[in-house]
Design an enzyme around this catalytic site. Structure first.
Site, PDB file in Angstrom:
ATOM      1  N   SER A 126       0.808  -1.216   0.000  1.00  0.00           N
ATOM      2  CA  SER A 126       0.000   0.000   0.000  1.00  0.00           C
ATOM      3  C   SER A 126       0.842   1.266   0.000  1.00  0.00           C
ATOM      4  CB  SER A 126      -0.914   0.019   1.232  1.00  0.00           C
ATOM      5  OG  SER A 126      -1.808  -1.071   1.210  1.00  0.00           O
ATOM      6  N   HIS A 147      -0.122  -1.518  -6.926  1.00  0.00           N
ATOM      7  CA  HIS A 147      -0.965  -1.290  -5.751  1.00  0.00           C
ATOM      8  C   HIS A 147      -2.424  -1.308  -6.165  1.00  0.00           C
ATOM      9  CE1 HIS A 147      -2.621   1.616  -2.509  1.00  0.00           C
ATOM     10  NE2 HIS A 147      -2.792   0.352  -2.158  1.00  0.00           N
ATOM     11  N   GLU A 159      -2.142   1.265  -9.112  1.00  0.00           N
ATOM     12  CA  GLU A 159      -0.971   2.124  -9.258  1.00  0.00           C
ATOM     13  C   GLU A 159       0.225   1.285  -9.685  1.00  0.00           C
ATOM     14  OE1 GLU A 159      -1.592   5.656  -6.074  1.00  0.00           O
ATOM     15  OE2 GLU A 159      -1.186   3.691  -5.198  1.00  0.00           O
ATOM     16  N   ASN A 198      -2.982   6.489  -1.449  1.00  0.00           N
ATOM     17  CA  ASN A 198      -3.008   6.473   0.013  1.00  0.00           C
ATOM     18  C   ASN A 198      -2.534   7.783   0.622  1.00  0.00           C
ATOM     19  OD1 ASN A 198      -4.275   4.128   0.700  1.00  0.00           O
ATOM     20  ND2 ASN A 198      -2.410   2.902   0.757  1.00  0.00           N
TER      21      ASN A 198
END
Length: 328
Positions: A126, A147, A159, A198
């Site tokens: 993450s 990700h 990602e 994130n």
């Protein structure tokens, strides 16, 4: 000398069958690829089978796939507790174990020994450093971040994160693979903690918990404001398009007077830390920000997935990853 990268990846392996791993494996299988799903824990592997079946039942009920397609996808996933057996024939390996850098490094060290030298090695971290994970291998140029977002079989975004030594060919091939899976990949050109998604998500969550700590509003009110307000527009507009629509002069004025008021703390919010201390982890423990004691987690996940599939239909209909009103 950089080795060639396969044009496509028919045989894939997923290392870790937990929350994200089983969903990533299912996404590959739905695209017609053979998948070897590894986990050290037999119980987790067994649970992954029932989770995959539950998701496929939801897909069938939503009209996304027919029963035969669902059965074929389930049959393409082979499960094993042997890492060498899982990765020996794979040309693309996705690591999806717990978010612990030491454990992930151990996995990548093992992949150096057991995975084919031609295989691309991806991490579903993450936000941990892809460069650092790649340094545990004998082939850092073939390590890339992928990700995925939960649930990975519905949320479009993945990602694609370039480590310091990741080759252009590996980034390009990974991006192309994800597009073939029907995902919306984005390139993250600098290996920063948290990547894009994130960093933005946690910034918003920090302010949300801060509002809760200060008694500004209830959890229900804060969530309602997100869902019915700016969150309603973000899937279509994104952040920069929304700012352009509002006017950058207006955006600048709001930023100027609001920034000094935002919480700039560098430790977890008080209400979050207190819940962790009380082992109130959310749905999985029966208590979190909300009371989940009477909830059936599987039923909650099924309802969530049904709603997200409906949103996904709109996403595809309006091609929300682009700006349809500027085309032509």
């Amino acid at each position: 000398m950089t080795r060639d990268v396969p044009e496509d990846f028919d045989q894939v392996a997923v290392v870790g069958a937990g929350l994200m791993g089983h969903g990533i494996a299912l996404t590959f299988a739905l695209d017609g690829r053979s998948v070897s799903l590894y986990d050290v824990d037999e119980a987790t592997l067994a649970e992954s089978e029932s989770r995959v079946r539950s998701v496929l039942d939801t897909f069938v009920a939503a009209g996304k796939v027919d029963v035969g397609t669902a059965d074929d996808a389930a049959a393409r996933i082979d499960r094993t507790t042997s890492l060498p057996a899982a990765v020996e024939d794979a040309t693309f390996v996705t690591e999806a174990v717990v978010e612990d850098p030491d454990i992930k490094r151990e996995v990548f060290e093992a992949l150096s020994t057991h995975a084919d030298p031609e295989a691309v090695l991806a991490s579903n971290t993450s936000g941990l450093s892809i460069t650092e994970l790649a340094s545990a291998t004998d082939r850092p140029e073939r390590v890339v971040g992928t990700h995925w977002f939960n649930p990975p079989y519905v949320v479009p975004l993945v990602e694609v994160v370039r480590g310091a030594e990741t080759s252009d060919a590996v980034v390009d091939a990974t991006y192309a693979l994800l597009e073939r899976l029907g995902k919306t990949p984005v390139r993250v050109e600098k290996d920063v903690p948290g990547f894009i998604g994130n960093r933005l998500q946690m910034a918003m969550a920090y302010e949300a918990f801060s509002l809760l700590d200060r008694g500004v509003a209830s959890p229900e009110a804060i969530d309602r404001a997100i869902k019915a307000g700016f969150g309603f527009r973000l899937p279509l507009l994104g952040m920069f398009e929304k700012a352009d629509h509002s006017g950058l002069d207006v955006h600048h004025d709001v930023v100027e007077y609001l920034l000094p008021e935002l919480d700039r703390g560098t430790t977890p919010n008080r209400s979050l830390a207190e819940r962790i201390e009380e082992e109130a982890y959310g749905l999985k423990s029966g208590e979190g920000v909300y009371d989940w004691s009477d909830a059936d987690p599987e039923a909650v996940y099924e309802q969530r997935d049904e709603a997200l599939l409906a949103l996904h239909d709109l996403y595809e209909r309006f091609d929300m990853a682009k700006t349809p009103w500027t085309d032509g």
